[in-house]
Structures are given as structure tokens and as C-alpha cells.
Design an enzyme around this catalytic site. Structure first.
Site, mmCIF file in Angstrom:
data_model
loop_
_atom_site.group_PDB
_atom_site.id
_atom_site.type_symbol
_atom_site.label_atom_id
_atom_site.label_comp_id
_atom_site.label_asym_id
_atom_site.label_seq_id
_atom_site.Cartn_x
_atom_site.Cartn_y
_atom_site.Cartn_z
ATOM 1 N N ASP A 123 0.867 -1.178 0.000
ATOM 2 C CA ASP A 123 0.000 0.000 0.000
ATOM 3 C C ASP A 123 0.904 1.228 0.000
ATOM 4 O OD1 ASP A 123 -1.666 2.127 0.490
ATOM 5 O OD2 ASP A 123 -2.650 1.254 2.237
ATOM 6 N N LEU A 124 0.959 1.932 -1.128
ATOM 7 C CA LEU A 124 1.896 3.042 -1.267
ATOM 8 C C LEU A 124 1.487 4.277 -0.476
ATOM 9 C CD1 LEU A 124 2.785 2.633 -5.026
ATOM 10 C CD2 LEU A 124 4.354 2.410 -3.106
ATOM 11 N N ASN A 157 5.263 4.578 -10.787
ATOM 12 C CA ASN A 157 4.152 4.529 -11.736
ATOM 13 C C ASN A 157 2.793 4.757 -11.068
ATOM 14 O OD1 ASN A 157 2.923 3.791 -14.378
ATOM 15 N ND2 ASN A 157 2.170 2.045 -13.217
ATOM 16 N N SER A 189 2.327 13.325 -15.874
ATOM 17 C CA SER A 189 1.092 13.486 -16.641
ATOM 18 C C SER A 189 1.172 14.810 -17.386
ATOM 19 C CB SER A 189 -0.118 13.491 -15.702
ATOM 20 O OG SER A 189 -1.291 13.895 -16.377
ATOM 21 N N TYR A 241 -5.703 17.004 -8.590
ATOM 22 C CA TYR A 241 -4.818 16.006 -9.193
ATOM 23 C C TYR A 241 -3.710 16.690 -9.987
ATOM 24 C CZ TYR A 241 -3.263 12.618 -12.707
ATOM 25 O OH TYR A 241 -2.494 11.836 -13.531
ATOM 26 N N VAL A 299 -4.271 7.662 -21.287
ATOM 27 C CA VAL A 299 -3.810 6.284 -21.451
ATOM 28 C C VAL A 299 -4.941 5.361 -21.025
ATOM 29 C CG1 VAL A 299 -2.028 4.583 -20.913
ATOM 30 C CG2 VAL A 299 -1.480 7.033 -20.834
ATOM 31 N N GLY A 317 -7.116 1.726 -15.854
ATOM 32 C CA GLY A 317 -8.238 1.819 -14.929
ATOM 33 C C GLY A 317 -8.370 3.189 -14.299
ATOM 34 N N LYS A 339 -11.351 4.826 -11.615
ATOM 35 C CA LYS A 339 -11.102 5.255 -10.237
ATOM 36 C C LYS A 339 -11.605 6.680 -10.037
ATOM 37 C CE LYS A 339 -9.207 4.768 -6.103
ATOM 38 N NZ LYS A 339 -9.710 3.791 -5.128
#
Length: 211
Positions: free
Chosen positions: A21-22, A48, A102, A117, A152, A155, A159
């Protein structure tokens, strides 16, 4: 499952999964400890992991902001520090740290759900350049790079729009998006540059993407 697929496909090398879990520093440190025990250490670190939560600046929940900070900024910084220390203690002078950034780390788009974000990705832009400068101060040849993709097909949108899967799916249907393989090829390109060449940032979008 992915490790088994790689093995059955006959790919060179071995994929060794490790659950981490980062957003939890203790788990990150445990992962690096296991890497040291089992594989001596880290020569290349590719940061990543990243995510967006739909939390605008005027009405967003603190919890969502904090999650983005923990994964997109803190985890990158912790993994970078631990990877560098692993290289340093083994006298690795040709390592590489690659941050998956990004295009949102270079421009703010008029979509309120990704403004916070975007701020975390601007942080990755600054962290990568700061890392490059500190590596030069340390008189090492370890390189620092970030790769900044546009849309890209992953998923990611599911999210971001976890309460609206149809909207998430539509994100990837509007244009021909980049694929995970395109990102992997960019990483390989960065790693294969001659030792005297440091690629600072690759900015890449789907050809059809407007923003």
C-alpha cells in the site's frame, strides 16, 4: 497471474509481485527491505502509481485530497529516497529513477474534478527536476526522468469516476488512446539512452487528443 502469464509467454527476466500500500510508509519500507534481502537492491525505480479523485478545489473532500497527496507525491518521494539509498550503499553509479507524470503536470485543464490532481502532478514535475539537481550535487551519474502522458487506456478513469462507470468507459471511447505498451516503450527508450544522455521529460499524447 501476470507473473505466470509472463513466464508462459517466454519473456526474459522474472516478474516478482509484492503487495504494498503506497499510502503507507511502513509498507513501502518493508518492500524495500524485502528487495534488499532477496535481490540485493534497486538499480532502476519507476514510480508509476497515481490516482485522481473527483474533488474540486471549492467543494472537494479533504480525504480525497489527502489520498492524492499520499500516493502521487509522498509515495514518489519515499520510493525515490529509498531507491537512491539502495544504489548509494552498493556504489551503483548508473541507476535511473523514472517518474510517471502526466500532461496535467504541465497544464491545468478546465475540468474541476482534476484540478487538485493536476497540482500533485505539477509537484512531480518539480520533484523530478529537484532530484536531477541533487543527483548532480552528489556527483553521481544516476539519472532522473519523468514521462508525461495524456490519456492512457487504464483503470484510471474508473477510479476517478467510480460512481459513474459509463462516464469512465466513455473517456476511453472518445478517441484512440495511448496504451500501456506505449508507456512501456517510452520507459525502454529512456533507459536505453547512452550514459551521457539524460532525457528530462517525455510529453506524449494520443494524436487525436485536443487538450
Amino acid at each position: 497471474k501476470l507473473a505466470a502469464e509472463c513466464q508462459s509467454a517466454g519473456y526474459p527476466g522474472t516478474l516478482i509481485p509484492y503487495k504494498c500500500d503506497l499510502s503507507n510508509e511502513e509498507e513501502i519500507l518493508s518492500m524495500f527491505s524485502a528487495i534488499k534481502t532477496l535481490h540485493q537492491g534497486v538499480d532502476v525505480c519507476i514510480n508509476n502509481a497515481g490516482l485522481a479523485r473527483p474533488e474540486p478545489l471549492l467543494s472537494g473532500r479533504t480525504e480525497g485530497w489527502r489520498t492524492m497527496i499520499d500516493v502521487n507525491v509522498m509515495a514518489v518521494s519515499i520510493c525515490t529516497r529509498e531507491a537512491y539509498q539502495s544504489m548509494k550503499e552498493r556504489n551503483i553509479d548508473d541507476g535511473h529513477i523514472i517518474n510517471i507524470n502526466s500532461m496535467n503536470g504541465h497544464s491545468v485543464v478546465p475540468q474541476s474534478v482534476v484540478h487538485f490532481y493536476s497540482a500533485t502532478k505539477y509537484a512531480v514535475t518539480a520533484l523530478t527536476e529537484g532530484l536531477r539537481q541533487e543527483l548532480r550535487e552528489a556527483r553521481t551519474h544516476i539519472r532522473a526522468t519523468c514521462i508525461s502522458p495524456g490519456l492512457v487506456e487504464t483503470g484510471f478513469a474508473f477510479k476517478l469516476h467510480d460512481n459513474d462507470p459509463e462516464r469512465a468507459a466513455a473517456t476511453y471511447e472518445s478517441i484512440r488512446c495511448l496504451k500501456a505498451e506505449d508507456m512501456a516503450n517510452a520507459v525502454i527508450y529512456v533507459l536505453s539512452a547512452p550514459p551521457h544522455v539524460q532525457i528530462g521529460d517525455i510529453q506524449m499524447r494520443p494524436t487525436e487528443q485536443i487538450s
